[in-house]
Scaffold this active site. Sequence first.
Site: not given
Ligand code: NAD
Ligand code: UFG
Length: 349
Positions: A130, A154, A158
């Site tokens: 991330s 978290y 990573k």
């Molecule tokens: P998500 O929660 O929708 O998907 C994660 C999945 O992993 C879920 O289906 C959950 O049930 C499963 N899971 C969690 N722990 C588990 C375990 N111990 N065993 C088996 N399954 C398990 O999240 P997402 O948004 O699809 O994110 C996927 C990956 O990308 C994550 O590792 C997250 O940290 C990373 N990531 C997400 C974002 C974002 O903004 N969505 C940004 C950066 C990185």
């Molecule tokens: N924000 C609001 N109101 C809300 C939610 C978010 O104003 O209810 C703002 C935040 O302050 C930020 C922007 O919207 O300025 C984006 O926020 P998000 O929570 O959507 O995303 P972040 O960038 O904070 O974090 C996301 C994922 C993390 C990941 C990161 C990587 O949640 O898991 O992107 O950049 F690590």
Amino acid sequence: MATKNILVTGGAGYIGSHTILQLLLAGFKAVVVDNLDNSSKVAIQRVKELAGEYRSNLSLHQVDLRDKPKLEQLFASIRFDAVIHFAGLKAVGESVHKPLLYYNNNLIGTITLLEVMAAHGCKKLVFSSSATVYGWPKEVPCTEKFPLAATNPYGRTKLFIEEICRDIFHSDSEWKIILLRYFNPVGAHPSGQIGEDPRGFPNNLMPFLQQVAVGRRPALTVFGNDYNTVDGTGVRDYLHVVDLADGHIAALSKLDETNIGCEVYNLGTGKGTSVLEMVSAFEKASGKKISLVMAGRRPGDAEILYASTEKAERELHWKARYGIDDMCRDQWNWARKNPYGYESQESAI
Ligand code: NAD
Ligand code: UFG
């Protein structure tokens, strides 16, 4: 050429479900391991419907990654060409209150997976890292060479997993590992059949906006309007989830090259968008007025974060195709068709 088997951990989740669909359409077989803690079986059913003739190339195993005997069984029965590892917990705020839950799930899950992969000679991995590993960078765009910093448990999971991957490659050069640092994935598949469906209170901007638009929540709280940005609100690099899914196919192709080692790539668009710009694009796409409540900054939030995408473009031959208006259109299409996510269909199973 034989069809490649890809193990996709967390494949029922938001990014995972979009990625397995792209995998199937690209001719791969996808085996999902997911404990369904933050996802629904309905997502897998929908992916099958969208995959048409490729639907039989997808299977789901409801297994927790930390259950080593079950994982062993799976690896004994199927030879995997590579693993895409999404499974993990991802709520930053929750990780601050429950650090052990995050260290246990994300670190032990990953270590167990890596041990089983090594034991079965499967040494190709794509890992979901991330942009959070850049902390609050001194400048933008972030290149992969920037110093790394984590500001919450978290983010530390990573960082630790990235380091673990670098260490195992140093100990055994047969490993090929790609660490993908995602910026802010948003939007949904253009069909509106799969999308993001967070359990409980949404932590991220777009799921929250979407719930305000369908009437589930009264207003969006804007966290901080005194940043040094275009309109005072935080700036992020929003990326269409289908583009992100395609980035994983590009990474799999890269794993087929020799001498990959352990490489890291940013996946983003390279463009920054403020919270208020995103709200306005979503209002345009949905035709709904979003009520806003201005509030203080959210602790730990960076001011401006966007990616340098040069390395991914050059070495993965991948570039995001969709813009903010496409992301908001598809997010709204998913929201209006599924105002309560997968829930209504879930109760029928
Ligand atoms: P998500 O929660 O929708 O998907 C994660 C999945 O992993 C879920 O289906 C959950 O049930 C499963 N899971 C969690 N722990 C588990 C375990 N111990 N065993 C088996 N399954 C398990 O999240 P997402 O948004 O699809 O994110 C996927 C990956 O990308 C994550 O590792 C997250 O940290 C990373 N990531 C997400 C974002 C974002 O903004 N969505 C940004 C950066 C990185
Ligand atoms: N924000 C609001 N109101 C809300 C939610 C978010 O104003 O209810 C703002 C935040 O302050 C930020 C922007 O919207 O300025 C984006 O926020 P998000 O929570 O959507 O995303 P972040 O960038 O904070 O974090 C996301 C994922 C993390 C990941 C990161 C990587 O949640 O898991 O992107 O950049 F690590």
